[in-house]
Design an enzyme around this catalytic site. Structure first.
Site, PDB file in Angstrom:
ATOM      1  N   GLY A  33       3.997 -10.762   8.208  1.00 62.64           N
ATOM      2  CA  GLY A  33       4.715  -9.494   8.148  1.00 62.64           C
ATOM      3  C   GLY A  33       5.374  -9.152   9.464  1.00 62.64           C
ATOM      4  O   GLY A  33       4.966  -8.207  10.137  1.00 62.64           O
ATOM      5  N   PRO A  34       6.414  -9.912   9.834  1.00 55.81           N
ATOM      6  CA  PRO A  34       7.071  -9.633  11.118  1.00 55.81           C
ATOM      7  C   PRO A  34       8.061  -8.470  11.024  1.00 55.81           C
ATOM      8  O   PRO A  34       9.262  -8.646  11.146  1.00 55.81           O
ATOM      9  CB  PRO A  34       7.769 -10.961  11.452  1.00 55.81           C
ATOM     10  CG  PRO A  34       8.006 -11.616  10.129  1.00 55.81           C
ATOM     11  CD  PRO A  34       6.955 -11.123   9.179  1.00 55.81           C
TER      12      PRO A  34
ATOM     13  N   ASN B 221      -1.398   1.055   9.887  1.00 58.56           N
ATOM     14  CA  ASN B 221      -1.787   2.462   9.727  1.00 58.56           C
ATOM     15  C   ASN B 221      -2.691   2.584   8.509  1.00 58.56           C
ATOM     16  O   ASN B 221      -2.492   1.869   7.519  1.00 58.56           O
ATOM     17  CB  ASN B 221      -0.544   3.309   9.391  1.00 58.56           C
ATOM     18  CG  ASN B 221       0.117   3.889  10.623  1.00 58.56           C
ATOM     19  OD1 ASN B 221      -0.429   3.866  11.720  1.00 58.56           O
ATOM     20  ND2 ASN B 221       1.311   4.433  10.430  1.00 58.56           N
TER      21      ASN B 221
ATOM     22  N   LYS C  33      -7.196   7.583  14.436  1.00 59.53           N
ATOM     23  CA  LYS C  33      -5.800   7.303  14.081  1.00 59.53           C
ATOM     24  C   LYS C  33      -5.507   7.845  12.678  1.00 59.53           C
ATOM     25  O   LYS C  33      -4.433   8.404  12.431  1.00 59.53           O
ATOM     26  CB  LYS C  33      -5.547   5.788  14.159  1.00 59.53           C
ATOM     27  CG  LYS C  33      -4.115   5.349  13.893  1.00 59.53           C
ATOM     28  CD  LYS C  33      -3.193   5.686  15.047  1.00 59.53           C
ATOM     29  CE  LYS C  33      -1.715   5.601  14.731  1.00 59.53           C
ATOM     30  NZ  LYS C  33      -1.188   4.353  14.323  1.00 59.53           N
TER      31      LYS C  33
ATOM     32  N   SER D  92       6.368   7.087  10.400  1.00 57.41           N
ATOM     33  CA  SER D  92       6.597   5.979   9.466  1.00 57.41           C
ATOM     34  C   SER D  92       6.747   6.498   8.032  1.00 57.41           C
ATOM     35  O   SER D  92       7.574   6.003   7.268  1.00 57.41           O
ATOM     36  CB  SER D  92       5.464   4.972   9.572  1.00 57.41           C
ATOM     37  OG  SER D  92       4.227   5.629   9.467  1.00 57.41           O
TER      38      SER D  92
ATOM     39  N   GLU E 159       2.480   4.882   2.746  1.00 54.51           N
ATOM     40  CA  GLU E 159       1.071   4.465   2.921  1.00 54.51           C
ATOM     41  C   GLU E 159       0.113   5.598   2.552  1.00 54.51           C
ATOM     42  O   GLU E 159      -1.047   5.576   2.963  1.00 54.51           O
ATOM     43  CB  GLU E 159       0.839   4.080   4.385  1.00 54.51           C
ATOM     44  CG  GLU E 159       1.712   2.933   4.855  1.00 54.51           C
ATOM     45  CD  GLU E 159       1.843   2.882   6.377  1.00 54.51           C
ATOM     46  OE1 GLU E 159       1.689   1.802   6.942  1.00 54.51           O
ATOM     47  OE2 GLU E 159       2.093   3.935   6.991  1.00 54.51           O
TER      48      GLU E 159
HETATM   49  O1  PAF Z   1       2.855   6.457  11.490  1.00 52.92           O
HETATM   50  C1  PAF Z   1       3.422   6.782  12.545  1.00 52.92           C
HETATM   51  O2  PAF Z   1       4.612   7.079  12.595  1.00 52.92           O
HETATM   52  C2  PAF Z   1       2.598   6.778  13.827  1.00 52.92           C
HETATM   53  O3  PAF Z   1       1.316   6.272  13.538  1.00 52.92           O
HETATM   54  C3  PAF Z   1       2.498   8.127  14.526  1.00 52.92           C
HETATM   55  C4  PAF Z   1       1.361   8.099  15.521  1.00 52.92           C
HETATM   56  C5  PAF Z   1       2.304   9.278  13.560  1.00 52.92           C
HETATM   57  C6  PAF Z   1       3.717   8.367  15.390  1.00 52.92           C
HETATM   58  O4  PAF Z   1       4.899   8.495  14.695  1.00 52.92           O
END
Ligand code: PAF
Length: 295
Positions: A7-8, A94, A175, A245, A257
């Site tokens: 997954g690049p 993530n 996280k 993201s 996700e």
């Molecule tokens: O998913 C993301 O975008 C990142 O993990 C974060 C830390 C929220 C920064 O944009």
């Protein structure tokens, strides 16, 4: 070492290029059909890496999985028959919830989990920019993975700073908490991360984090509610100009996700008989947006 990056995307390409520059034999597995792929990091000399070659997998000492959480299990399912049982599998994405499944499907492989704060942006298919210096934490998930602390040096040599964390699940939970607070809200309101510091978002963030903190406490984490607040607002500030993201996924009509971020939190809350209504509401909103593209 022989290292395959599965997954690049932006982060996978950053690691692939950096590990190659550190002297490792790096190969890729990607959606692209070519046998070889060019890769350039910032203005550095482009390199060419093998792509989708079963022999690379058969010889791999490390498989670094950088696909997004929803793709981890389907992608590994396709490769599993070519993977040597000694190959160390490193998951870097993530969200949470994939490690349990990977550990049961690849019971003999050492399993290591990773989280990184490096920023990377894919400018084109073959070009990636290192947009933010960060750090990476690695830690074992199963007993064989716990013996892989030498990977700290391997990874640090390629892209510092790297830490071996004996309690990697604590780092992943922190996280996850940050992602539960930032990602759905920025995606729903179509705002940059920094806008969450506005007074208007304060009550919602407060409720979300109260719920997340209760679940984290039941999971055995000792972080205080105040410390959690500080971490979240620090990330909001440090990434103020970024689109999260999930915000980007929703803008591009890509499945997000959410199941591995807020969905995972909800599942754990249910295990502990806790109610997390604010997180539940955001989860349903993201699901409704995703469904609206197909109906
Ligand atoms: O998913 C993301 O975008 C990142 O993990 C974060 C830390 C929220 C920064 O944009």
């Amino acid at each position: 070492m022989n290292i395959v990056v599965l997954g690049p995307g932006a982060i996978g390409s950053l690691w692939a290029y950096s590990l190659h520059q550190a002297g490792h034999t790096v190969a890729l597995y990607s959606k692209q059909e070519h046998d070889k792929l060019p890769l350039q990091l910032d203005g550095n000399t482009p390199i060419t890496l093998a792509n989708n070659q079963p022999v690379s997998l058969q010889n791999a000492d490390v498989l670094l999985v950088t696909v997004k959480a929803p793709q981890v299990i389907p992608a590994l399912e396709v490769l599993r028959s070519d993977l040597h049982p000694d190959c160390i599998v490193v998951l870097m994405h993530n969200g949470m919830g994939t490690a349990e499944i990977v550990a049961s499907r690849l019971p003999n492989n050492p399993l290591v989990l990773a989280t990184t704060t490096h920023g990377a942006l894919r400018q084109s298919r073959h070009q990636v920019l290192h947009t933010g210096q960060g750090s990476t934490q690695l830690g074992g998930y199963n007993s064989k993975g716990n013996q892989c602390d030498f990977l700290q040096q391997v990874f640090a040599h390629a892209l510092p700073d790297v830490y071996w964390n004996e309690n990697i699940l604590d780092a992943l939970w922190l996280k996850l908490a940050i992602n539960c607070a930032i990602n759905p809200l920025t995606a729903i309101h179509q705002v940059k991360n920094g806008q969450l510091a506005d007074e208007a978002f304060k009550p919602t963030l407060h409720q979300l984090l109260d719920e997340v903190h209760q679940v984290m406490t039941c999971e055995g984490l000792t972080l205080s509610r105040n410390e959690l607040n500080t971490h979240v607002y620090n990330v909001i500030q440090a990434t103020a100009e970024n689109r999260s993201s999930m915000h980007q996924d929703i803008c591009h009509h890509r499945l997000s996700e959410i199941d591995f971020i807020t969905g995972y939190l909800i599942q754990k809350a249910h295990d502990h008989q806790l109610d997390v209504p604010s997180n539940e509401a955001l989860y349903q909103q993201i699901k409704r947006i995703e469904k609206s593209w197909t109906s």
